[in-house]
Design a protein around this motif. Structure first.
Motif, PDB file in Angstrom:
ATOM      1  N   TYR A   1       9.280  30.408 -22.340  1.00 35.66           N
ATOM      2  CA  TYR A   1       8.391  29.249 -22.384  1.00 35.66           C
ATOM      3  C   TYR A   1       7.754  29.087 -21.014  1.00 35.66           C
ATOM      4  CZ  TYR A   1       9.792  27.581 -26.977  1.00 35.66           C
ATOM      5  OH  TYR A   1       9.988  27.460 -28.326  1.00 35.66           O
ATOM      6  N   GLN A   2       6.441  28.763 -21.015  1.00 37.19           N
ATOM      7  CA  GLN A   2       5.691  28.502 -19.779  1.00 37.19           C
ATOM      8  C   GLN A   2       5.159  27.077 -19.876  1.00 37.19           C
ATOM      9  OE1 GLN A   2       3.041  31.444 -20.987  1.00 37.19           O
ATOM     10  NE2 GLN A   2       4.232  33.183 -20.235  1.00 37.19           N
ATOM     11  N   VAL A   3       5.731  26.165 -19.105  1.00 40.53           N
ATOM     12  CA  VAL A   3       5.387  24.744 -19.244  1.00 40.53           C
ATOM     13  C   VAL A   3       4.580  24.296 -18.028  1.00 40.53           C
ATOM     14  CG1 VAL A   3       6.274  22.413 -19.532  1.00 40.53           C
ATOM     15  CG2 VAL A   3       7.433  24.340 -20.628  1.00 40.53           C
ATOM     16  N   ILE A   4       3.354  23.809 -18.279  1.00 39.25           N
ATOM     17  CA  ILE A   4       2.485  23.320 -17.212  1.00 39.25           C
ATOM     18  C   ILE A   4       2.782  21.844 -16.971  1.00 39.25           C
ATOM     19  CG2 ILE A   4       0.086  22.982 -16.489  1.00 39.25           C
ATOM     20  CD1 ILE A   4      -0.701  25.321 -18.237  1.00 39.25           C
ATOM     21  N   LEU A   5       3.126  21.530 -15.735  1.00 40.83           N
ATOM     22  CA  LEU A   5       3.537  20.174 -15.366  1.00 40.83           C
ATOM     23  C   LEU A   5       2.627  19.606 -14.290  1.00 40.83           C
ATOM     24  CD1 LEU A   5       7.344  20.714 -14.699  1.00 40.83           C
ATOM     25  CD2 LEU A   5       6.365  19.533 -16.657  1.00 40.83           C
ATOM     26  N   LYS A   6       2.398  18.294 -14.340  1.00 42.27           N
ATOM     27  CA  LYS A   6       1.881  17.569 -13.189  1.00 42.27           C
ATOM     28  C   LYS A   6       3.062  16.865 -12.546  1.00 42.27           C
ATOM     29  CE  LYS A   6      -2.965  17.108 -13.713  1.00 42.27           C
ATOM     30  NZ  LYS A   6      -4.078  16.272 -13.219  1.00 42.27           N
ATOM     31  N   VAL A   7       3.202  17.044 -11.231  1.00 41.41           N
ATOM     32  CA  VAL A   7       4.363  16.525 -10.501  1.00 41.41           C
ATOM     33  C   VAL A   7       3.857  15.639  -9.372  1.00 41.41           C
ATOM     34  CG1 VAL A   7       6.303  17.213  -9.035  1.00 41.41           C
ATOM     35  CG2 VAL A   7       5.736  18.565 -11.059  1.00 41.41           C
TER      36      VAL A   7
ATOM     37  N   ASP B   1       0.829  -1.211   0.000  1.00 40.24           N
ATOM     38  CA  ASP B   1       0.000   0.000   0.000  1.00 40.24           C
ATOM     39  C   ASP B   1       0.863   1.260   0.000  1.00 40.24           C
ATOM     40  OD1 ASP B   1      -2.055  -1.745   0.179  1.00 40.24           O
ATOM     41  OD2 ASP B   1      -2.893  -0.958   2.037  1.00 40.24           O
ATOM     42  N   ARG B   2       0.566   2.162  -0.925  1.00 38.18           N
ATOM     43  CA  ARG B   2       1.262   3.445  -0.974  1.00 38.18           C
ATOM     44  C   ARG B   2       0.271   4.507  -1.447  1.00 38.18           C
ATOM     45  NH1 ARG B   2       3.685   0.138  -4.225  1.00 38.18           N
ATOM     46  NH2 ARG B   2       3.679   1.460  -6.053  1.00 38.18           N
ATOM     47  N   VAL B   3       0.575   5.781  -1.122  1.00 32.84           N
ATOM     48  CA  VAL B   3      -0.247   6.885  -1.615  1.00 32.84           C
ATOM     49  C   VAL B   3       0.667   7.989  -2.156  1.00 32.84           C
ATOM     50  CG1 VAL B   3      -2.020   8.600  -1.047  1.00 32.84           C
ATOM     51  CG2 VAL B   3      -2.081   6.359   0.041  1.00 32.84           C
ATOM     52  N   TYR B   4       0.334   8.497  -3.335  1.00 26.48           N
ATOM     53  CA  TYR B   4       1.066   9.604  -3.952  1.00 26.48           C
ATOM     54  C   TYR B   4       0.128  10.801  -4.081  1.00 26.48           C
ATOM     55  CZ  TYR B   4       4.342   5.934  -5.350  1.00 26.48           C
ATOM     56  OH  TYR B   4       5.226   4.892  -5.336  1.00 26.48           O
ATOM     57  N   LYS B   5       0.717  11.959  -4.128  1.00 23.00           N
ATOM     58  CA  LYS B   5      -0.055  13.160  -4.398  1.00 23.00           C
ATOM     59  C   LYS B   5       0.475  13.796  -5.679  1.00 23.00           C
ATOM     60  CE  LYS B   5      -1.643  17.538  -2.415  1.00 23.00           C
ATOM     61  NZ  LYS B   5      -1.510  18.508  -1.300  1.00 23.00           N
ATOM     62  N   THR B   6      -0.417  14.354  -6.467  1.00 23.13           N
ATOM     63  CA  THR B   6      -0.028  15.005  -7.714  1.00 23.13           C
ATOM     64  C   THR B   6      -0.435  16.478  -7.654  1.00 23.13           C
ATOM     65  OG1 THR B   6      -0.354  12.954  -8.943  1.00 23.13           O
ATOM     66  CG2 THR B   6      -0.354  14.989 -10.220  1.00 23.13           C
ATOM     67  N   ILE B   7       0.507  17.364  -7.910  1.00 22.00           N
ATOM     68  CA  ILE B   7       0.177  18.787  -7.951  1.00 22.00           C
ATOM     69  C   ILE B   7       0.533  19.358  -9.322  1.00 22.00           C
ATOM     70  CG2 ILE B   7       0.511  19.132  -5.468  1.00 22.00           C
ATOM     71  CD1 ILE B   7       3.224  20.484  -6.265  1.00 22.00           C
ATOM     72  N   GLU B   8      -0.016  20.532  -9.607  1.00 22.03           N
ATOM     73  CA  GLU B   8       0.221  21.167 -10.897  1.00 22.03           C
ATOM     74  C   GLU B   8       1.066  22.418 -10.703  1.00 22.03           C
ATOM     75  OE1 GLU B   8      -3.263  21.216 -13.445  1.00 22.03           O
ATOM     76  OE2 GLU B   8      -2.596  23.108 -14.306  1.00 22.03           O
TER      77      GLU B   8
END
Lengths: 72, 72, 72, 72, 72, 72, 72, 72, 72, 72, 72, 72
Positions: free
Chosen positions: L61-67, L6-13
């Protein structure tokens, strides 16, 4: 320009092609737009395509851009 | 045209309407674009809509196209 | 106009900006399009963006529209 | 109907199937809707599917439509 | 085949090209798939593109299909 | 049913809710549709939502389905 | 495998069918892929469909998967 | 209603039209749905379209809504 | 190749991985495809992912490509 | 809570991983969110991924969730 | 701020709820974000939902926003 | 880490901005995230935007990322 004042922008779609790379294809398209449109303000890369030569190497990048400029 | 050389294309959106069918609506839009733009190279069908008459039959097809041509 | 007769429309993308609200931003864009294009027939709101002032209040709405008109 | 007066439309999704072709599948679905709904006004083709027979030929087209009509 | 029994299908993407029309482009792609894959069951039209000749007429339709067949 | 004969299907959207799990929510929605519609043929899961109780456990699944049945 | 070294993966689309449930349909598809492809690494569930029996119960789940494996 | 108990909702698509504005078009559609459906619970705005009069002003807003209600 | 003649292409999905950059990951994938498939014609970049090392630097780019080649 | 009163919610994206199944992966993510956030209200399953072991069996499910909670 | 200098922004998702209207719901969410985050710069409306009261009137609007601010 | 536990990750923009190029904008965003979040594991490029200077050249350049990063 002040935030809150009425303004109108137009957005067009162009495809820049370059044998050198993705960023060069972007700049190729913007240079063309710059010559024919008064003042390009910003862009968005929508799709990145390319062609492959007989040697299996990328022969060119074709980058589809949305380009916006203010209508005066 | 040689792959790898710098080129720029523009893509516009048009809607062709025809009472005869989907492919006729495509051709109607391309014929118009051909008259006003130097040289249309390719197109993509984005959406297919239509109107229905009082008799329940398709009275016309309305086909939304993206049409691309080279900026010289 | 009669349904079934051949017609061609063009769709362009514009962004209307207004400090007053969403519907005012729509009307700002349409007024501009009305001046430069013969006859705008219909529109679609594609995206609604905005800017926030230092006081945390919406300083302006930026509404992206698709606007269509008949090619004669 | 006058633009600006209050109206309400309903949109339903139907799938027309025909062995003859895409446009015939559209008309098959509209004919059925026409019989059961008061007055169909317009439609949109959302997806085009099909089945392939043992001989490798298209045995039928299955066209998914959105169909709209006014609620009176 | 009975509903409820374990089965596995594979879906591939092919592009059929034809100078005659959309449905002919679909059939061209399916005929090719039929020769190399055991048994194609169904397909979906994903995109419809095309090329325009110097005379402003559609010179060919390019139809992108998803084609599915059972893995035995 | 034979492939190639004219048929028309209707697709509706329902949401099944269950405290037991995703598949139970699907079955709850289909059981309801089965009672009111003549013959449901197939479905597609479009979205899976849920509610969380004060204890941090899933209290229910809400599954949005598209359900199709033949119009006779 | 070390991060940063050149590698290539291929992704294919398969549909697993099972009368038992969603996860069983996933495993049915992966077992098949495992037999014919050297080493499947990961998958993504793209769509969940199903068939309904005459009793209004789910007779089978059809799960569309993207499956990826390394090309050696 | 208690979370966790079995329930089924239906979602339909309606289009509200109003010459007054976006929120008035939403309310127009909901009022109609309220008269014919037992109890509407929630809605989602899916698309905002409109028509432009000869004077370049918005003559009406056409708002496409998804509307959900419980099946009892 | 002449426009208008019947042709069929196949499109597959591959993922190129490189520690050097986005364009190098594209070329890594194409080189592999070039060895196993007769003649790759064009590609499209669908997604750009990557892994981050313990030092917070990009350790590799993972580029998902669609690659097309003619079926002869 | 009363409908109509001003409220603000925040939505975050988490990925729950479990070797046991899809619903267990959902619960794993929610349990974690429940510990660190005051009160999770609802969630939506956005994507379902997984890893495959050397034996061709699913070794774990990775479920991407949107999780919402009220800002007080 | 000068164009071309390195900067990083963060985007979060919030839902503003108001019984008064769409723009009031946007402002409700921004006011909350303004109190807890240093400086909100811009926003995008992603979805517009709402609840309907027993009288068939909109009881509240729920507007999903993406809100961006600079990380200093 | 072992697959199946079991693991949990979080994704932010986040949005990385750089005057040097796309990959530099990605690295700018990741460096910032690395300082404030314990351990970033992977990212995805979601959108690529940019600003154009008065000379018609890309100014940034403006790059939108999910991390994504693991919650411990």
């Amino acid at each position: 320009m002040h935030y809150g004042e009425d303004r109108v922008y137009k957005t067009i779609e162009v495809i820049g092609v370059s044998g050198k790379g993705i960023e060069d294809a972007v700049q190729t398209a913007l240079a063309k737009a710059h010559k024919t449109l008064e003042r390009v303000s910003w862009f968005e890369v929508k799709e990145i395509h390319g062609h492959v030569g007989d040697d299996g190497l990328v022969s060119e990048y074709q980058v589809i851009l949305k380009v916006s400029f203010q209508l005066k």
